[in-house]
Motif scaffolding. Structure first.
Motif, PDB file in Angstrom:
ATOM      1  N   TYR A   1     -14.069  -5.623  -0.027  1.00 55.46           N
ATOM      2  CA  TYR A   1     -15.296  -5.596   0.750  1.00 55.46           C
ATOM      3  C   TYR A   1     -16.465  -5.209  -0.147  1.00 55.46           C
ATOM      4  CZ  TYR A   1     -12.589  -5.383   5.119  1.00 55.46           C
ATOM      5  OH  TYR A   1     -11.746  -5.649   6.173  1.00 55.46           O
TER       6      TYR A   1
ATOM      7  N   LEU B   1     -16.513  -8.406   4.312  1.00 49.98           N
ATOM      8  CA  LEU B   1     -15.314  -8.907   3.653  1.00 49.98           C
ATOM      9  C   LEU B   1     -15.681  -9.972   2.627  1.00 49.98           C
ATOM     10  CD1 LEU B   1     -12.170  -8.938   3.617  1.00 49.98           C
ATOM     11  CD2 LEU B   1     -12.313 -10.837   5.238  1.00 49.98           C
TER      12      LEU B   1
ATOM     13  N   GLN C   1      -9.682 -11.945   0.991  1.00 55.40           N
ATOM     14  CA  GLN C   1      -8.473 -11.347   1.548  1.00 55.40           C
ATOM     15  C   GLN C   1      -7.268 -12.089   0.992  1.00 55.40           C
ATOM     16  OE1 GLN C   1      -8.568 -11.070   5.797  1.00 55.40           O
ATOM     17  NE2 GLN C   1      -6.380 -10.694   5.968  1.00 55.40           N
TER      18      GLN C   1
ATOM     19  N   ARG D   1       0.401  -5.739   7.142  1.00 55.92           N
ATOM     20  CA  ARG D   1       0.411  -6.983   7.897  1.00 55.92           C
ATOM     21  C   ARG D   1       1.074  -8.145   7.161  1.00 55.92           C
ATOM     22  NH1 ARG D   1      -5.021  -9.761  10.471  1.00 55.92           N
ATOM     23  NH2 ARG D   1      -3.983 -10.814  12.183  1.00 55.92           N
ATOM     24  N   ARG D   2       2.058  -8.758   7.817  1.00 56.41           N
ATOM     25  CA  ARG D   2       2.839  -9.826   7.177  1.00 56.41           C
ATOM     26  C   ARG D   2       2.419 -11.219   7.607  1.00 56.41           C
ATOM     27  NH1 ARG D   2       5.629  -7.949   2.811  1.00 56.41           N
ATOM     28  NH2 ARG D   2       5.937  -5.734   3.194  1.00 56.41           N
TER      29      ARG D   2
ATOM     30  N   THR E   1      -0.836  -7.477  13.857  1.00 57.66           N
ATOM     31  CA  THR E   1      -2.052  -6.700  13.657  1.00 57.66           C
ATOM     32  C   THR E   1      -1.667  -5.303  13.205  1.00 57.66           C
ATOM     33  OG1 THR E   1      -2.026  -6.072  15.985  1.00 57.66           O
ATOM     34  CG2 THR E   1      -3.425  -7.922  15.374  1.00 57.66           C
ATOM     35  N   ASP E   2      -2.438  -4.749  12.336  1.00 61.71           N
ATOM     36  CA  ASP E   2      -2.181  -3.374  11.966  1.00 61.71           C
ATOM     37  C   ASP E   2      -3.422  -2.778  11.327  1.00 61.71           C
ATOM     38  OD1 ASP E   2      -2.219  -4.532   9.511  1.00 61.71           O
ATOM     39  OD2 ASP E   2      -0.098  -4.276   9.091  1.00 61.71           O
ATOM     40  N   THR E   3      -3.265  -1.607  10.782  1.00 61.99           N
ATOM     41  CA  THR E   3      -4.392  -0.814  10.321  1.00 61.99           C
ATOM     42  C   THR E   3      -4.649  -1.060   8.842  1.00 61.99           C
ATOM     43  OG1 THR E   3      -3.843   0.870  11.934  1.00 61.99           O
ATOM     44  CG2 THR E   3      -5.213   1.537  10.069  1.00 61.99           C
ATOM     45  N   GLN E   4      -5.912  -1.098   8.478  1.00 64.38           N
ATOM     46  CA  GLN E   4      -6.290  -1.148   7.075  1.00 64.38           C
ATOM     47  C   GLN E   4      -6.455   0.269   6.543  1.00 64.38           C
ATOM     48  OE1 GLN E   4      -9.435  -3.752   5.830  1.00 64.38           O
ATOM     49  NE2 GLN E   4      -9.152  -5.094   7.571  1.00 64.38           N
TER      50      GLN E   4
ATOM     51  N   PHE F   1      -8.197   2.261   3.379  1.00 67.62           N
ATOM     52  CA  PHE F   1      -9.235   2.022   2.394  1.00 67.62           C
ATOM     53  C   PHE F   1      -9.101   2.936   1.184  1.00 67.62           C
ATOM     54  CE2 PHE F   1     -12.242  -0.924   4.281  1.00 67.62           C
ATOM     55  CZ  PHE F   1     -11.817  -0.962   5.591  1.00 67.62           C
ATOM     56  N   GLY F   2      -9.505   2.403   0.056  1.00 69.15           N
ATOM     57  CA  GLY F   2      -9.635   3.202  -1.142  1.00 69.15           C
ATOM     58  C   GLY F   2     -10.985   3.900  -1.181  1.00 69.15           C
TER      59      GLY F   2
ATOM     60  N   ASN G   1      -8.918  -7.627  18.725  1.00 70.25           N
ATOM     61  CA  ASN G   1      -8.415  -6.296  18.438  1.00 70.25           C
ATOM     62  C   ASN G   1      -9.610  -5.474  17.971  1.00 70.25           C
ATOM     63  OD1 ASN G   1      -5.608  -7.120  18.790  1.00 70.25           O
ATOM     64  ND2 ASN G   1      -5.937  -8.246  16.891  1.00 70.25           N
TER      65      ASN G   1
ATOM     66  N   PHE H   1     -11.420  -1.665  16.626  1.00 70.33           N
ATOM     67  CA  PHE H   1     -11.185  -0.467  15.822  1.00 70.33           C
ATOM     68  C   PHE H   1     -12.463   0.368  15.735  1.00 70.33           C
ATOM     69  CE2 PHE H   1      -7.302  -2.203  13.839  1.00 70.33           C
ATOM     70  CZ  PHE H   1      -7.485  -3.561  14.027  1.00 70.33           C
TER      71      PHE H   1
ATOM     72  N   TYR I   1     -13.651   3.148  12.823  1.00 70.36           N
ATOM     73  CA  TYR I   1     -13.371   3.846  11.575  1.00 70.36           C
ATOM     74  C   TYR I   1     -14.431   4.908  11.368  1.00 70.36           C
ATOM     75  CZ  TYR I   1      -9.866   0.488   9.975  1.00 70.36           C
ATOM     76  OH  TYR I   1      -8.735  -0.276   9.841  1.00 70.36           O
TER      77      TYR I   1
ATOM     78  N   HIS J   1     -13.328   8.538   2.031  1.00 68.31           N
ATOM     79  CA  HIS J   1     -13.322   7.108   2.284  1.00 68.31           C
ATOM     80  C   HIS J   1     -13.042   6.799   3.744  1.00 68.31           C
ATOM     81  CE1 HIS J   1      -8.911   7.520   1.672  1.00 68.31           C
ATOM     82  NE2 HIS J   1      -9.236   8.202   0.610  1.00 68.31           N
ATOM     83  N   LEU J   2     -13.261   5.557   4.108  1.00 67.68           N
ATOM     84  CA  LEU J   2     -13.086   5.113   5.483  1.00 67.68           C
ATOM     85  C   LEU J   2     -11.669   5.388   5.963  1.00 67.68           C
ATOM     86  CD1 LEU J   2     -14.923   1.691   5.348  1.00 67.68           C
ATOM     87  CD2 LEU J   2     -15.334   3.435   7.073  1.00 67.68           C
TER      88      LEU J   2
ATOM     89  N   LEU K   1      -9.132   5.354   9.750  1.00 68.49           N
ATOM     90  CA  LEU K   1      -9.050   4.903  11.125  1.00 68.49           C
ATOM     91  C   LEU K   1      -9.186   6.067  12.095  1.00 68.49           C
ATOM     92  CD1 LEU K   1      -8.391   2.419  12.962  1.00 68.49           C
ATOM     93  CD2 LEU K   1      -6.035   3.264  12.971  1.00 68.49           C
TER      94      LEU K   1
ATOM     95  N   LYS L   1      -7.720   2.615  17.660  1.00 64.38           N
ATOM     96  CA  LYS L   1      -7.662   1.155  17.723  1.00 64.38           C
ATOM     97  C   LYS L   1      -7.171   0.710  19.088  1.00 64.38           C
ATOM     98  CE  LYS L   1      -3.084   1.196  15.586  1.00 64.38           C
ATOM     99  NZ  LYS L   1      -2.295   0.828  14.373  1.00 64.38           N
TER     100      LYS L   1
ATOM    101  N   PHE M   1      -5.333  -2.751  20.845  1.00 69.00           N
ATOM    102  CA  PHE M   1      -4.769  -4.092  20.711  1.00 69.00           C
ATOM    103  C   PHE M   1      -4.532  -4.700  22.088  1.00 69.00           C
ATOM    104  CE2 PHE M   1      -5.000  -3.505  16.506  1.00 69.00           C
ATOM    105  CZ  PHE M   1      -3.907  -3.056  15.783  1.00 69.00           C
TER     106      PHE M   1
ATOM    107  N   TYR N   1      -7.267 -13.577  10.411  1.00 70.78           N
ATOM    108  CA  TYR N   1      -7.280 -12.481   9.457  1.00 70.78           C
ATOM    109  C   TYR N   1      -8.669 -11.856   9.335  1.00 70.78           C
ATOM    110  CZ  TYR N   1      -2.635 -13.731   7.656  1.00 70.78           C
ATOM    111  OH  TYR N   1      -1.284 -13.971   7.509  1.00 70.78           O
TER     112      TYR N   1
ATOM    113  N   TYR O   1     -11.914  -9.729   9.663  1.00 71.96           N
ATOM    114  CA  TYR O   1     -12.194  -8.343  10.007  1.00 71.96           C
ATOM    115  C   TYR O   1     -13.698  -8.193   9.907  1.00 71.96           C
ATOM    116  CZ  TYR O   1      -9.285  -4.101  10.538  1.00 71.96           C
ATOM    117  OH  TYR O   1      -8.565  -3.036  11.018  1.00 71.96           O
TER     118      TYR O   1
END
Lengths: 117, 113
Positions: free
Chosen positions: A35, A45, A48, A97-98, A103-106, A108-109, B32, B34, B36, B43-44, B46, B49, B51, B99, B101
């Motif tokens: 990002y 973004l 990805q 996420r596969r 859906t799932d959580t990101q 972050f660094g 979905n 969220f 944050y 850093h960011l 969560l 959330k 769903f 995908y 976001y």
């Protein structure tokens, strides 16, 4: 578990120079995101990856930005040549996420703060 | 184009005041949602959330959010804020089956002790 690692944390360059950022996602995470966050804005973004394939790079300025994730693990984002408007924080995130159906959580660094003079 | 709007850019509250941060999105399909949070120097991460299921979602640190589909909204609430809630809050949306976001521009919350 270890979080998302990014380096460097800060970088100052002059316009027209090149710069590269590195990201190591959380182990086992299939999806990796880059990002760009300009001051006062939300993260945008850029690209990805799903494993080592690109699933979305529609907002990546491809004339100057490039990214790769060769072995489906860590990733590099490069800017060449840099412009003043590239000054921003570059965030890397990963998720387990596969598939597109899941859906799932990101996670972050800490980000890399880039200043272009 | 799909977008996320956070109309409150800066909010200043005293401790114990109630908080509500607005988030609206533009997308007609299933999403979905969220929230944050980014605390100073961190850093960011969560906060919560949504769903599917119960539209009232509870997150960490006493935060909750309500999904109102008819209003395309996902507002964040906390009944009584603390000084430690000072942070920047981002709403994000993922259209289901994609995908993508999409983040809002963020709301900076300052809580006065």
């Amino acid at each position: 578990e270890a979080g998302v690692a990014q380096s460097p944390r800060y970088k100052i360059i002059e316009k027209r120079q090149s710069v590269a950022f590195w990201c190591n996602p959380i182990s086992g995470h299939a999806t990796l995101y880059w990002y760009q966050q300009i001051l006062g804005q939300g993260p945008k973004l850029l690209i990805q990856f799903q494993n080592n394939g690109v699933v979305d790079d529609s907002q990546l300025p491809k004339d100057r930005f490039s990214a790769e994730r060769l072995k489906g693990v860590d990733s590099t984002l490069k800017i060449q040549p840099a412009k003043l408007e590239d000054s921003a924080v570059y965030l890397c995130a990963s998720s387990f996420r596969r598939t597109v159906a899941s859906t799932d959580t990101q996670y972050f660094g800490p980000g890399t703060r880039l200043t272009v003079l | 184009a799909q977008s996320v709007s956070q109309h409150n850019h800066h909010v200043i509250l005293s401790e114990a005041a109630s908080l509500e941060l607005g988030c609206n999105y533009s997308y007609g399909g299933t999403v979905n949602l969220f929230w944050y949070v980014q605390y100073p120097g961190q850093h960011l991460q969560l906060l919560l959330k949504y769903f599917s299921g119960d539209p009232l979602v509870k997150g960490i640190k006493g935060f909750e959010a309500e999904f109102i589909k008819s209003k395309f909204s996902f507002n964040l609430r906390k009944p009584s804020v603390q000084w430690s809630d000072t942070a920047e809050y981002f709403c994000a949306v993922t259209p289901s089956g994609t995908y993508k976001y999409i983040f809002g521009t963020g709301t900076r919350l300052k809580v006065l002790a």
